[in-house]
Design a protein around this motif. Structure first.
Motif, PDB file in Angstrom:
ATOM      1  N   VAL A  59       0.638  -1.149  -0.057  1.00 39.16           N
ATOM      2  CA  VAL A  59      -0.076  -0.032   0.100  1.00 39.16           C
ATOM      3  C   VAL A  59       0.797   1.220   0.103  1.00 39.16           C
ATOM      4  CG1 VAL A  59      -1.675   1.319   1.296  1.00 39.16           C
ATOM      5  CG2 VAL A  59      -1.837  -1.357   1.269  1.00 39.16           C
ATOM      6  N   THR A  60       0.632   1.995  -0.839  1.00 36.90           N
ATOM      7  CA  THR A  60       1.368   3.435  -1.228  1.00 36.90           C
ATOM      8  C   THR A  60       0.585   4.562  -0.350  1.00 36.90           C
ATOM      9  OG1 THR A  60       2.520   2.642  -3.032  1.00 36.90           O
ATOM     10  CG2 THR A  60       2.583   4.937  -2.557  1.00 36.90           C
ATOM     11  N   VAL A  61       1.181   5.084   0.616  1.00 39.35           N
ATOM     12  CA  VAL A  61       0.630   6.348   1.100  1.00 39.35           C
ATOM     13  C   VAL A  61       1.215   7.583   0.499  1.00 39.35           C
ATOM     14  CG1 VAL A  61       0.086   7.344   3.241  1.00 39.35           C
ATOM     15  CG2 VAL A  61       0.138   5.010   3.190  1.00 39.35           C
ATOM     16  N   LYS A  62       0.356   8.381   0.226  1.00 43.88           N
ATOM     17  CA  LYS A  62       0.677   9.665  -0.585  1.00 43.88           C
ATOM     18  C   LYS A  62       0.789  10.636   0.587  1.00 43.88           C
ATOM     19  CE  LYS A  62      -0.174  13.388  -3.891  1.00 43.88           C
ATOM     20  NZ  LYS A  62      -1.088  14.050  -4.748  1.00 43.88           N
ATOM     21  N   LYS A  63       2.034  11.349   0.898  1.00 43.96           N
ATOM     22  CA  LYS A  63       2.095  12.520   1.778  1.00 43.96           C
ATOM     23  C   LYS A  63       1.558  13.708   1.378  1.00 43.96           C
ATOM     24  CE  LYS A  63       6.427  10.908   3.960  1.00 43.96           C
ATOM     25  NZ  LYS A  63       7.801  11.336   4.348  1.00 43.96           N
ATOM     26  N   VAL A  64       0.648  14.208   2.380  1.00 39.05           N
ATOM     27  CA  VAL A  64       0.002  15.506   1.885  1.00 39.05           C
ATOM     28  C   VAL A  64       1.098  16.683   2.108  1.00 39.05           C
ATOM     29  CG1 VAL A  64      -1.875  17.090   2.600  1.00 39.05           C
ATOM     30  CG2 VAL A  64      -2.274  14.692   2.708  1.00 39.05           C
ATOM     31  N   ASN A  65       1.194  17.360   0.824  1.00 39.09           N
ATOM     32  CA  ASN A  65       1.846  18.784   1.182  1.00 39.09           C
ATOM     33  C   ASN A  65       1.335  19.953   1.615  1.00 39.09           C
ATOM     34  OD1 ASN A  65       3.143  21.048   0.169  1.00 39.09           O
ATOM     35  ND2 ASN A  65       4.370  20.246  -1.445  1.00 39.09           N
ATOM     36  N   PRO A  66       1.659  20.222   2.677  1.00 39.06           N
ATOM     37  CA  PRO A  66       0.670  21.540   3.333  1.00 39.06           C
ATOM     38  C   PRO A  66       0.689  22.578   2.733  1.00 39.06           C
ATOM     39  CG  PRO A  66       2.619  21.294   4.642  1.00 39.06           C
ATOM     40  CD  PRO A  66       2.776  19.992   3.519  1.00 39.06           C
ATOM     41  N   VAL A  67       1.588  22.795   1.934  1.00 37.35           N
ATOM     42  CA  VAL A  67       1.637  24.307   0.944  1.00 37.35           C
ATOM     43  C   VAL A  67       0.363  23.870  -0.026  1.00 37.35           C
ATOM     44  CG1 VAL A  67       2.928  25.824  -0.206  1.00 37.35           C
ATOM     45  CG2 VAL A  67       3.864  24.678   1.652  1.00 37.35           C
ATOM     46  N   GLU A  68       0.636  22.734  -0.770  1.00 35.97           N
ATOM     47  CA  GLU A  68      -0.488  22.498  -1.705  1.00 35.97           C
ATOM     48  C   GLU A  68      -1.793  22.423  -1.252  1.00 35.97           C
ATOM     49  OE1 GLU A  68       0.802  19.058  -3.842  1.00 35.97           O
ATOM     50  OE2 GLU A  68       2.590  20.079  -4.608  1.00 35.97           O
ATOM     51  N   LYS A  69      -1.985  21.812  -0.049  1.00 35.70           N
ATOM     52  CA  LYS A  69      -3.174  21.792   0.618  1.00 35.70           C
ATOM     53  C   LYS A  69      -3.876  23.083   0.928  1.00 35.70           C
ATOM     54  CE  LYS A  69      -6.753  20.134   2.902  1.00 35.70           C
ATOM     55  NZ  LYS A  69      -7.765  19.439   2.134  1.00 35.70           N
TER      56      LYS A  69
END
Length: 76
Positions: free
Chosen positions: A1-11
């Motif tokens: 399972v690949t977990v994509k990290k959330v980029n806070p600047v993109e969010k």
């Protein structure tokens, strides 16, 4: 399972775009409110530019939303 990290600047950029669109504003409209260049708004929305705390506080006031850190409002 690949977990994509959330980029806070993109969010942040995604949320900013949503708020701007809820107001039916163009990037030019928001730039005028922020007293900045439209290109800066574009960079914020694309997650290319980090917003300063000052910019975040101005955006919160413009859109009538709160900015919190560790459960404390930064607009107090």
């Amino acid at each position: 399972v690949t977990v994509k990290k959330v980029n806070p600047v993109e969010k942040f950029g995604d949320v900013l775009r949503q708020l701007r669109e809820e107001f039916s504003w163009t990037q030019e409209d928001l730039a005028a409110e922020l007293e900045c260049d439209r290109a800066y708004v574009s960079q914020l929305e694309r997650g290319v530019q980090n917003p300063s705390l000052k910019t975040m506080a101005r955006l919160a006031k413009i859109f009538s939303v709160d900015v919190t850190f560790a459960g404390q409002s930064l607009l107090m």
